[in-house]
Design a protein around this motif. Sequence first.
Motif, PDB file in Angstrom:
ATOM      1  N   SER A 103       0.834  -1.202   0.000  1.00 41.44           N
ATOM      2  CA  SER A 103       0.000   0.000   0.000  1.00 41.44           C
ATOM      3  C   SER A 103       0.868   1.253   0.000  1.00 41.44           C
ATOM      4  CB  SER A 103      -0.928   0.003   1.217  1.00 41.44           C
ATOM      5  OG  SER A 103      -1.618   1.226   1.288  1.00 41.44           O
ATOM      6  N   PHE A 104       0.751   2.077  -1.058  1.00 43.47           N
ATOM      7  CA  PHE A 104       1.519   3.312  -1.123  1.00 43.47           C
ATOM      8  C   PHE A 104       1.113   4.279  -0.008  1.00 43.47           C
ATOM      9  CE2 PHE A 104       1.888   1.886  -5.574  1.00 43.47           C
ATOM     10  CZ  PHE A 104       3.275   1.889  -5.670  1.00 43.47           C
ATOM     11  N   SER A 105      -0.187   4.277   0.335  1.00 42.60           N
ATOM     12  CA  SER A 105      -0.672   5.252   1.308  1.00 42.60           C
ATOM     13  C   SER A 105      -0.270   4.898   2.730  1.00 42.60           C
ATOM     14  CB  SER A 105      -2.199   5.363   1.215  1.00 42.60           C
ATOM     15  OG  SER A 105      -2.795   4.103   1.453  1.00 42.60           O
ATOM     16  N   SER A 106      -0.124   3.584   3.029  1.00 44.34           N
ATOM     17  CA  SER A 106       0.144   3.188   4.407  1.00 44.34           C
ATOM     18  C   SER A 106       1.538   2.627   4.621  1.00 44.34           C
ATOM     19  CB  SER A 106      -0.875   2.126   4.833  1.00 44.34           C
ATOM     20  OG  SER A 106      -0.692   0.943   4.072  1.00 44.34           O
ATOM     21  N   GLY A 107       2.141   2.077   3.562  1.00 45.35           N
ATOM     22  CA  GLY A 107       3.435   1.441   3.710  1.00 45.35           C
ATOM     23  C   GLY A 107       3.353   0.048   4.311  1.00 45.35           C
ATOM     24  N   TYR A 108       2.128  -0.500   4.528  1.00 41.51           N
ATOM     25  CA  TYR A 108       1.956  -1.816   5.114  1.00 41.51           C
ATOM     26  C   TYR A 108       2.486  -2.902   4.174  1.00 41.51           C
ATOM     27  CZ  TYR A 108      -0.935  -0.584   9.143  1.00 41.51           C
ATOM     28  OH  TYR A 108      -1.382  -0.103  10.338  1.00 41.51           O
ATOM     29  N   GLN A 109       3.039  -3.954   4.767  1.00 43.23           N
ATOM     30  CA  GLN A 109       3.432  -5.152   4.039  1.00 43.23           C
ATOM     31  C   GLN A 109       2.738  -6.339   4.700  1.00 43.23           C
ATOM     32  OE1 GLN A 109       5.537  -5.536   1.278  1.00 43.23           O
ATOM     33  NE2 GLN A 109       5.542  -3.308   1.082  1.00 43.23           N
ATOM     34  N   LEU A 110       1.617  -6.774   4.140  1.00 45.09           N
ATOM     35  CA  LEU A 110       0.848  -7.893   4.681  1.00 45.09           C
ATOM     36  C   LEU A 110       0.465  -8.835   3.551  1.00 45.09           C
ATOM     37  CD1 LEU A 110      -1.669  -5.944   6.985  1.00 45.09           C
ATOM     38  CD2 LEU A 110       0.253  -7.359   7.746  1.00 45.09           C
ATOM     39  N   ARG A 111       0.262 -10.102   3.892  1.00 46.03           N
ATOM     40  CA  ARG A 111      -0.200 -11.054   2.882  1.00 46.03           C
ATOM     41  C   ARG A 111      -1.681 -10.838   2.596  1.00 46.03           C
ATOM     42  NH1 ARG A 111       2.494 -14.726   0.483  1.00 46.03           N
ATOM     43  NH2 ARG A 111       4.459 -15.524   1.251  1.00 46.03           N
ATOM     44  N   ARG A 112      -2.015 -10.807   1.296  1.00 45.59           N
ATOM     45  CA  ARG A 112      -3.421 -10.720   0.907  1.00 45.59           C
ATOM     46  C   ARG A 112      -4.094 -12.077   1.133  1.00 45.59           C
ATOM     47  NH1 ARG A 112      -0.901  -8.743  -3.847  1.00 45.59           N
ATOM     48  NH2 ARG A 112      -1.406 -10.728  -4.810  1.00 45.59           N
ATOM     49  N   GLN A 113      -5.401 -12.080   1.254  1.00 43.12           N
ATOM     50  CA  GLN A 113      -6.127 -13.345   1.297  1.00 43.12           C
ATOM     51  C   GLN A 113      -6.008 -14.030  -0.066  1.00 43.12           C
ATOM     52  OE1 GLN A 113     -10.011 -13.521   3.145  1.00 43.12           O
ATOM     53  NE2 GLN A 113      -9.720 -11.507   4.034  1.00 43.12           N
ATOM     54  N   MET A 114      -5.859 -15.354  -0.025  1.00 39.21           N
ATOM     55  CA  MET A 114      -5.705 -16.111  -1.253  1.00 39.21           C
ATOM     56  C   MET A 114      -7.067 -16.304  -1.935  1.00 39.21           C
ATOM     57  SD  MET A 114      -5.976 -19.338  -2.725  1.00 39.21           S
ATOM     58  CE  MET A 114      -6.023 -20.516  -1.369  1.00 39.21           C
ATOM     59  N   VAL A 115      -7.086 -16.291  -3.251  1.00 36.40           N
ATOM     60  CA  VAL A 115      -8.313 -16.512  -3.996  1.00 36.40           C
ATOM     61  C   VAL A 115      -7.993 -17.399  -5.194  1.00 36.40           C
ATOM     62  CG1 VAL A 115      -7.989 -14.392  -5.358  1.00 36.40           C
ATOM     63  CG2 VAL A 115     -10.268 -15.340  -5.108  1.00 36.40           C
ATOM     64  N   ARG A 116      -8.912 -18.291  -5.550  1.00 35.00           N
ATOM     65  CA  ARG A 116      -8.708 -19.191  -6.698  1.00 35.00           C
ATOM     66  C   ARG A 116      -9.467 -18.649  -7.898  1.00 35.00           C
ATOM     67  NH1 ARG A 116      -9.087 -22.697  -2.279  1.00 35.00           N
ATOM     68  NH2 ARG A 116      -7.292 -24.096  -2.056  1.00 35.00           N
ATOM     69  N   MET A 117      -8.788 -18.593  -9.043  1.00 33.59           N
ATOM     70  CA  MET A 117      -9.393 -18.033 -10.251  1.00 33.59           C
ATOM     71  C   MET A 117      -9.241 -18.989 -11.430  1.00 33.59           C
ATOM     72  SD  MET A 117      -8.326 -13.998 -10.204  1.00 33.59           S
ATOM     73  CE  MET A 117      -8.742 -12.926  -8.837  1.00 33.59           C
ATOM     74  N   PHE A 118     -10.170 -18.883 -12.381  1.00 30.78           N
ATOM     75  CA  PHE A 118     -10.039 -19.607 -13.647  1.00 30.78           C
ATOM     76  C   PHE A 118      -8.921 -18.953 -14.461  1.00 30.78           C
ATOM     77  CE2 PHE A 118     -14.395 -20.384 -12.351  1.00 30.78           C
ATOM     78  CZ  PHE A 118     -14.568 -21.741 -12.630  1.00 30.78           C
ATOM     79  N   SER A 119      -8.097 -19.787 -15.096  1.00 24.03           N
ATOM     80  CA  SER A 119      -6.929 -19.263 -15.795  1.00 24.03           C
ATOM     81  C   SER A 119      -7.235 -18.979 -17.267  1.00 24.03           C
ATOM     82  CB  SER A 119      -5.775 -20.252 -15.704  1.00 24.03           C
ATOM     83  OG  SER A 119      -6.012 -21.347 -16.562  1.00 24.03           O
ATOM     84  N   GLU A 120      -6.329 -18.281 -17.907  1.00 22.50           N
ATOM     85  CA  GLU A 120      -6.408 -18.029 -19.344  1.00 22.50           C
ATOM     86  C   GLU A 120      -6.420 -19.366 -20.097  1.00 22.50           C
ATOM     87  OE1 GLU A 120      -3.875 -17.063 -17.431  1.00 22.50           O
ATOM     88  OE2 GLU A 120      -3.465 -14.916 -17.634  1.00 22.50           O
ATOM     89  N   GLY A 121      -7.201 -19.430 -21.162  1.00 16.18           N
ATOM     90  CA  GLY A 121      -7.327 -20.658 -21.946  1.00 16.18           C
ATOM     91  C   GLY A 121      -8.520 -21.506 -21.533  1.00 16.18           C
ATOM     92  N   SER A 122      -9.113 -21.234 -20.354  1.00 19.02           N
ATOM     93  CA  SER A 122     -10.319 -21.956 -19.938  1.00 19.02           C
ATOM     94  C   SER A 122     -11.451 -21.624 -20.903  1.00 19.02           C
ATOM     95  CB  SER A 122     -10.722 -21.566 -18.510  1.00 19.02           C
ATOM     96  OG  SER A 122      -9.707 -21.920 -17.595  1.00 19.02           O
ATOM     97  N   VAL A 123     -12.329 -22.619 -21.135  1.00 13.84           N
ATOM     98  CA  VAL A 123     -13.369 -22.479 -22.153  1.00 13.84           C
ATOM     99  C   VAL A 123     -14.754 -22.581 -21.503  1.00 13.84           C
ATOM    100  CG1 VAL A 123     -14.342 -23.515 -24.254  1.00 13.84           C
ATOM    101  CG2 VAL A 123     -11.854 -23.391 -23.947  1.00 13.84           C
ATOM    102  N   PHE A 124     -15.651 -21.679 -21.908  1.00 10.93           N
ATOM    103  CA  PHE A 124     -17.002 -21.616 -21.347  1.00 10.93           C
ATOM    104  C   PHE A 124     -18.031 -21.533 -22.481  1.00 10.93           C
ATOM    105  CE2 PHE A 124     -14.078 -19.894 -18.293  1.00 10.93           C
ATOM    106  CZ  PHE A 124     -14.495 -20.438 -17.083  1.00 10.93           C
ATOM    107  N   PRO A 125     -19.255 -22.008 -22.237  1.00  9.21           N
ATOM    108  CA  PRO A 125     -20.285 -21.931 -23.282  1.00  9.21           C
ATOM    109  C   PRO A 125     -20.835 -20.515 -23.483  1.00  9.21           C
ATOM    110  CG  PRO A 125     -21.201 -22.892 -21.292  1.00  9.21           C
ATOM    111  CD  PRO A 125     -19.730 -22.742 -21.055  1.00  9.21           C
ATOM    112  N   VAL A 126     -20.627 -19.637 -22.511  1.00  7.60           N
ATOM    113  CA  VAL A 126     -21.033 -18.232 -22.612  1.00  7.60           C
ATOM    114  C   VAL A 126     -19.843 -17.373 -22.220  1.00  7.60           C
ATOM    115  CG1 VAL A 126     -23.461 -18.685 -22.124  1.00  7.60           C
ATOM    116  CG2 VAL A 126     -21.880 -18.225 -20.241  1.00  7.60           C
ATOM    117  N   SER A 127     -19.912 -16.102 -22.577  1.00 13.17           N
ATOM    118  CA  SER A 127     -18.819 -15.206 -22.230  1.00 13.17           C
ATOM    119  C   SER A 127     -18.885 -14.872 -20.741  1.00 13.17           C
ATOM    120  CB  SER A 127     -18.923 -13.917 -23.051  1.00 13.17           C
ATOM    121  OG  SER A 127     -17.873 -13.045 -22.708  1.00 13.17           O
TER     122      SER A 127
END
Length: 362
Positions: free
Chosen positions: A301-325
């Motif tokens: 954070s530029f405003s606070s200077g804090y160094q903390l670990r963010r909460q982890m999140v799982r995401m679909f990666s590039e190349g994944s295919v879906f029937p709708v956008s």
Amino acid sequence: MWKLVRLNFGRNPVHFGETGIGIEEASERVRSDTLFSALISNYARLFGKDKVEKLLEDFKTSPPFRHSSTFIYRCQEGKYIYYLPKPLVFPQGYDVENDLEFTKTYKKLTYLPLEVWQRWYQGEGFTTSDRDELIAETKKKAKKSDPLQKAGTFAYGQVYKKHKLPKVAIDRNTRATNFYHTGFVQFEYEENRHRHSGLYFLLKFTQPNPELENEIQATLHFLGEEGLGGERSSGAGRFKVEWLDFPQEWQDILNFSQANSYSLISLFWELPLSANLFNNQGEIHQSVVYEILERGGWLASFSSGYQLRRQMVRMFSEGSVFPVSPQGQLADVTPEKYKLHRIYRSGISLSLPLCIPNLNKS
């Protein structure tokens, strides 16, 4: 309105860290959530607290723009090759039952030149000629005049080099030293031969908004001076921005009228997932082919200077295919101890249309 943005790093090295690879290694590109965070952080520094809070509120309701992850481009004698992630399904015409002779080379193709991507997933598909050329490439007998070779299909790994630099850290209290290495990526750059490579991404403004377009363009120029990624104090990650109208070759990709699927060119996250990704039994639709990535890291954070670990999140990666956008959302990854403001990672997605007549996982 779509834009093509090229990031030309010239002779500057880059250090793009990824979860799990450590400081000794570096990725050759940054994903959409990291790019979004860099844009928002520098937007806040340029335009202030009120403007960035208004922009983030807009993203929660109707994203004013979407962008892809960054991918590699290569320029040779004025001709540009743009690489795209290979969708996680086989293209039309791929002989799944008899691919023993060429599957080894095929599976190494994580990224495809735009020309090949379009032909395999929007055009005639995978041909006998492609099969023969992949076999020739496996046996080191491919010719430079062969179509896949000319398109740059096997040249992805030639446009950048990775190297490690030795460094020494000195403890402020004990003066003890710690020797370590840091990984960097150097993109191809030969000014005299008009040959260079770098990163590009696609940017889509949902509605015409000249003021926001100018602000994002200014933010990118500012980011280019500050540097993208890690080791910026060593001069890494600085780039020049090329802000381009959408070329016809890309417009043809978007105008594809026979689409029955969409392939991600960004990360994607939303909670809950849209109902149209599930079948009548409440199970995820069989035509969804995906890969999941864990996205963690540190809060800077530029405003606070804090160094903390963010909460982890799982995401679909590039190349994944879906029937709708897929659409996507911002994920709130604020650490529990951090109270100054909310921290977000972008799961807002961008995808390209393609046609998969007989769905098989790649």
